[in-house]
Design a protein around this motif. Structure first.
Motif, PDB file in Angstrom:
ATOM      1  N   GLY A   5       0.821   0.301  -7.663  1.00  0.00           N
ATOM      2  CA  GLY A   5       2.230   0.753  -7.954  1.00  0.00           C
ATOM      3  C   GLY A   5       1.861   1.954  -7.826  1.00  0.00           C
ATOM      4  O   GLY A   5       0.933   2.488  -6.870  1.00  0.00           O
ATOM      5  N   LYS A   6       3.554   2.930  -7.782  1.00  0.00           N
ATOM      6  CA  LYS A   6       3.450   4.306  -7.293  1.00  0.00           C
ATOM      7  C   LYS A   6       2.272   5.028  -8.114  1.00  0.00           C
ATOM      8  O   LYS A   6       1.438   5.871  -6.831  1.00  0.00           O
ATOM      9  CB  LYS A   6       4.668   4.937  -7.890  1.00  0.00           C
ATOM     10  CG  LYS A   6       5.640   4.330  -6.610  1.00  0.00           C
ATOM     11  CD  LYS A   6       6.539   5.304  -7.461  1.00  0.00           C
ATOM     12  CE  LYS A   6       7.105   5.539  -9.117  1.00  0.00           C
ATOM     13  NZ  LYS A   6       7.524   3.807  -9.372  1.00  0.00           N
ATOM     14  N   MET A   7       0.721   4.948  -7.938  1.00  0.00           N
ATOM     15  CA  MET A   7       0.008   5.973  -9.116  1.00  0.00           C
ATOM     16  C   MET A   7      -0.806   5.643  -8.185  1.00  0.00           C
ATOM     17  O   MET A   7      -1.540   6.054  -7.087  1.00  0.00           O
ATOM     18  CB  MET A   7      -0.116   5.695 -10.409  1.00  0.00           C
ATOM     19  CG  MET A   7       0.946   6.854 -10.916  1.00  0.00           C
ATOM     20  SD  MET A   7       0.608   8.796 -11.023  1.00  0.00           S
ATOM     21  CE  MET A   7      -1.206   8.377 -11.907  1.00  0.00           C
ATOM     22  N   GLY A   8      -1.306   3.968  -8.390  1.00  0.00           N
ATOM     23  CA  GLY A   8      -2.715   3.020  -7.794  1.00  0.00           C
ATOM     24  C   GLY A   8      -2.105   3.255  -6.254  1.00  0.00           C
ATOM     25  O   GLY A   8      -3.452   3.919  -4.858  1.00  0.00           O
ATOM     26  N   GLY A   9      -1.304   2.771  -6.102  1.00  0.00           N
ATOM     27  CA  GLY A   9      -0.938   2.516  -4.323  1.00  0.00           C
ATOM     28  C   GLY A   9      -1.186   4.321  -3.942  1.00  0.00           C
ATOM     29  O   GLY A   9      -2.054   4.255  -2.514  1.00  0.00           O
ATOM     30  N   ASN A  10      -0.709   5.328  -4.356  1.00  0.00           N
ATOM     31  CA  ASN A  10      -0.828   7.025  -3.821  1.00  0.00           C
ATOM     32  C   ASN A  10      -2.110   7.423  -3.377  1.00  0.00           C
ATOM     33  O   ASN A  10      -2.847   7.889  -2.653  1.00  0.00           O
ATOM     34  CB  ASN A  10      -0.054   7.545  -4.623  1.00  0.00           C
ATOM     35  CG  ASN A  10       1.590   7.833  -3.839  1.00  0.00           C
ATOM     36  OD1 ASN A  10       2.162   7.053  -3.010  1.00  0.00           O
ATOM     37  ND2 ASN A  10       2.756   8.278  -5.136  1.00  0.00           N
ATOM     38  N   MET A  11      -2.781   6.917  -4.641  1.00  0.00           N
ATOM     39  CA  MET A  11      -4.700   7.206  -4.832  1.00  0.00           C
ATOM     40  C   MET A  11      -4.975   6.550  -3.874  1.00  0.00           C
ATOM     41  O   MET A  11      -5.790   7.171  -3.408  1.00  0.00           O
ATOM     42  CB  MET A  11      -5.152   7.228  -6.042  1.00  0.00           C
ATOM     43  CG  MET A  11      -4.642   7.770  -8.032  1.00  0.00           C
ATOM     44  SD  MET A  11      -4.636   7.030  -9.796  1.00  0.00           S
ATOM     45  CE  MET A  11      -6.370   6.746  -9.309  1.00  0.00           C
ATOM     46  N   ARG A  12      -4.858   6.030  -3.946  1.00  0.00           N
ATOM     47  CA  ARG A  12      -5.672   4.835  -2.944  1.00  0.00           C
ATOM     48  C   ARG A  12      -5.452   5.827  -1.345  1.00  0.00           C
ATOM     49  O   ARG A  12      -6.409   5.272  -0.424  1.00  0.00           O
ATOM     50  CB  ARG A  12      -5.189   3.264  -2.495  1.00  0.00           C
ATOM     51  CG  ARG A  12      -5.587   1.782  -1.141  1.00  0.00           C
ATOM     52  CD  ARG A  12      -5.164   1.288  -1.572  1.00  0.00           C
ATOM     53  NE  ARG A  12      -3.597   0.041  -0.963  1.00  0.00           N
ATOM     54  CZ  ARG A  12      -3.084  -0.332  -0.696  1.00  0.00           C
ATOM     55  NH1 ARG A  12      -4.175  -1.347  -0.667  1.00  0.00           N
ATOM     56  NH2 ARG A  12      -1.665  -0.125  -0.200  1.00  0.00           N
ATOM     57  N   GLU A  13      -3.983   5.881  -1.367  1.00  0.00           N
ATOM     58  CA  GLU A  13      -3.867   6.796   0.066  1.00  0.00           C
ATOM     59  C   GLU A  13      -5.003   7.580   0.642  1.00  0.00           C
ATOM     60  O   GLU A  13      -5.010   8.724   0.472  1.00  0.00           O
ATOM     61  CB  GLU A  13      -2.195   7.042   0.230  1.00  0.00           C
ATOM     62  CG  GLU A  13      -1.856   5.686   1.038  1.00  0.00           C
ATOM     63  CD  GLU A  13      -2.493   4.843   1.913  1.00  0.00           C
ATOM     64  OE1 GLU A  13      -2.793   5.061   2.968  1.00  0.00           O
ATOM     65  OE2 GLU A  13      -2.787   3.433   1.253  1.00  0.00           O
ATOM     66  N   ARG A  14      -4.516   8.869  -0.781  1.00  0.00           N
ATOM     67  CA  ARG A  14      -5.575   9.923  -0.997  1.00  0.00           C
ATOM     68  C   ARG A  14      -6.511   9.799  -0.734  1.00  0.00           C
ATOM     69  O   ARG A  14      -7.285  10.383   0.055  1.00  0.00           O
ATOM     70  CB  ARG A  14      -4.719  10.630  -2.199  1.00  0.00           C
ATOM     71  CG  ARG A  14      -5.553  12.166  -2.299  1.00  0.00           C
ATOM     72  CD  ARG A  14      -5.064  13.292  -3.872  1.00  0.00           C
ATOM     73  NE  ARG A  14      -6.124  14.047  -3.537  1.00  0.00           N
ATOM     74  CZ  ARG A  14      -5.223  15.072  -3.268  1.00  0.00           C
ATOM     75  NH1 ARG A  14      -4.019  15.327  -2.235  1.00  0.00           N
ATOM     76  NH2 ARG A  14      -5.639  16.545  -3.831  1.00  0.00           N
ATOM     77  N   LEU A  15      -7.572   8.509  -1.465  1.00  0.00           N
ATOM     78  CA  LEU A  15      -8.790   8.624  -1.453  1.00  0.00           C
ATOM     79  C   LEU A  15      -9.057   8.560   0.035  1.00  0.00           C
ATOM     80  O   LEU A  15     -10.391   8.501   0.787  1.00  0.00           O
ATOM     81  CB  LEU A  15      -8.783   7.637  -2.047  1.00  0.00           C
ATOM     82  CG  LEU A  15      -9.546   7.874  -3.336  1.00  0.00           C
ATOM     83  CD1 LEU A  15     -10.012   6.780  -4.577  1.00  0.00           C
ATOM     84  CD2 LEU A  15     -10.181   8.909  -3.743  1.00  0.00           C
ATOM     85  N   ARG A  16      -8.102   6.954   0.841  1.00  0.00           N
ATOM     86  CA  ARG A  16      -8.683   6.848   2.242  1.00  0.00           C
ATOM     87  C   ARG A  16      -8.337   7.936   3.266  1.00  0.00           C
ATOM     88  O   ARG A  16      -9.519   8.383   4.254  1.00  0.00           O
ATOM     89  CB  ARG A  16      -7.640   5.606   2.642  1.00  0.00           C
ATOM     90  CG  ARG A  16      -8.140   4.148   1.835  1.00  0.00           C
ATOM     91  CD  ARG A  16      -6.995   3.617   2.594  1.00  0.00           C
ATOM     92  NE  ARG A  16      -7.319   2.437   1.595  1.00  0.00           N
ATOM     93  CZ  ARG A  16      -6.696   1.094   2.511  1.00  0.00           C
ATOM     94  NH1 ARG A  16      -5.572   1.138   2.784  1.00  0.00           N
ATOM     95  NH2 ARG A  16      -7.436  -0.239   1.258  1.00  0.00           N
ATOM     96  N   GLU A  17      -7.515   8.821   3.156  1.00  0.00           N
ATOM     97  CA  GLU A  17      -7.793   9.911   3.897  1.00  0.00           C
ATOM     98  C   GLU A  17      -8.502  11.018   3.414  1.00  0.00           C
ATOM     99  O   GLU A  17      -8.842  11.993   4.564  1.00  0.00           O
ATOM    100  CB  GLU A  17      -6.380  11.017   3.413  1.00  0.00           C
ATOM    101  CG  GLU A  17      -5.023  10.321   3.480  1.00  0.00           C
ATOM    102  CD  GLU A  17      -3.469  10.928   3.819  1.00  0.00           C
ATOM    103  OE1 GLU A  17      -3.843  11.885   2.399  1.00  0.00           O
ATOM    104  OE2 GLU A  17      -2.590  10.384   4.024  1.00  0.00           O
ATOM    105  N   ALA A  18      -9.229  11.135   2.027  1.00  0.00           N
ATOM    106  CA  ALA A  18     -10.609  11.701   2.317  1.00  0.00           C
ATOM    107  C   ALA A  18     -12.001  11.520   2.878  1.00  0.00           C
ATOM    108  O   ALA A  18     -13.136  11.492   2.893  1.00  0.00           O
ATOM    109  CB  ALA A  18     -10.831  11.973   0.367  1.00  0.00           C
ATOM    110  N   GLY A  19     -11.696   9.700   3.905  1.00  0.00           N
ATOM    111  CA  GLY A  19     -12.708   9.180   4.103  1.00  0.00           C
ATOM    112  C   GLY A  19     -13.488   7.962   3.569  1.00  0.00           C
ATOM    113  O   GLY A  19     -14.917   7.712   3.567  1.00  0.00           O
TER     114      GLY A  19
END
Length: 312
Positions: free
Chosen positions: A9-23
């Motif tokens: 959802g909004k939290m989990g989906g955004n967390m996925r993107e932030r973690l991916r951007e961190a490598g």
């Protein structure tokens, strides 16, 4: 790291993107196939090819136990399950003990940051064993804001969710104070601009805060909040905070009054509840009721499906 993430959802989906951007390599699973990276939980776990296998669960409290039960049949010795949703803290210790019987480690993690966390970072409050926290520390470091603060190993199992529960109770009280002040200013005819008064408090004032910034955002979009109904839901943590205070004989009049004010908003519309609803939509993307469309019409928050409200 590699990690599975259940609930996008909004939290989990955004967390996925932030973690991916961190490598990090994040394999997400959601019941919505348009969001999911795997067809089911088993397929998600199968894609995590490093040990320990770590899975972060970001789903509503009512479905946490079924998800963890299924995951416990897919994971093994030394693997880690993190419950990052707004779960009730009293469930954490029993979950940890049950998982430990299979050698699976467990952490509870309170997460704050709403829809802004993807860029600003998330405040994380973690409960569980120190050795397990260390296994997942790179994930926590990538999710938290840059700088010294934003992460705490709060204590044993349940401490993370207890800390987040109290955090949300405090949030209730702060929002209520802003809302009551806004209503009082609106009622005072000699205050020519309530919006600009709120705006002036954002620098130099002892009551400046991110919630105040979000209140101003809402007033910039709808200066007198005419489009909102004075109705505000509660997502559970305020009730749990008051119940914990009763159990511990700790007086929490501001938090309890803020909770009861939300109950009152569902009976007779109160102007202050318009500001509560506006701030909830601003920080968490929570659905709001449209004043003009009637009580049955719900307007989704940014990127939100009205049928699936925000997790936080």
């Amino acid at each position: 790291m590699q990690m599975g993430l259940v609930g996008l959802g909004k939290m989990g989906g955004n967390m996925r993107e932030r973690l991916r951007e961190a490598g990090h390599t994040i394999i997400g699973y959601d019941t919505n196939p348009e969001l999911s990276d795997a067809e089911d939980l088993a397929a998600m776990v199968a894609q995590i090819d490093r040990e320990p296998q770590v899975v972060w669960v970001m789903v509503p409290d009512r479905v946490v136990d079924p998800v963890i039960e299924e995951l416990s049949g897919l994971l093994g010795e030394g693997d880690v399950i993190i419950d990052g949703g707004n779960s009730r803290w009293i469930h954490d210790s029993p979950r940890a003990k049950k998982l430990a019987e299979k050698g699976i480690e467990y952490l509870d993690c309170g997460v704050s940051g709403g829809v802004w966390g993807i860029t600003q970072g998330y405040a994380l409050m973690v409960g569980g064993d120190e050795t397990t926290v260390a296994k997942v520390q790179p994930i926590f470091d990538s999710l938290k804001p840059a700088g010294e603060f934003g992460f705490v190993h709060a204590g044993e199992h349940g401490a993370g969710h207890f800390a987040k529960m109290v955090h949300n109770g405090i949030e209730y009280a702060i929002m209520q104070a802003y809302a009551e002040g806004w209503e009082l200013l609106e009622a005072a005819g000699h205050v020519t601009s309530v919006r600009e008064t709120f705006n002036s408090w954002r620098e130099g004032s002892v009551i400046k805060s991110w919630l105040l910034d979000l209140a101003v955002n809402a007033l910039n979009e709808d200066e007198h909040l005419d489009r909102l109904a004075g109705y505000a839901e509660d997502s559970g943590e305020g009730r749990w905070t008051v119940e914990a205070a009763l159990d511990l004989a700790v007086p929490v009049p501001a938090i309890s009054n803020a909770l009861f004010a939300r109950f009152a908003s569902r009976q007779d519309e109160g102007p202050a509840m318009k500001m509560i609803a506006a701030m909830r939509q601003q920080f968490g993307g929570h659905a709001v009721k449209d004043a003009a469309a009637g009580p049955e019409h719900v307007e989704a928050g940014p990127g939100e499906d009205p049928a699936h409200p925000a997790e936080q």
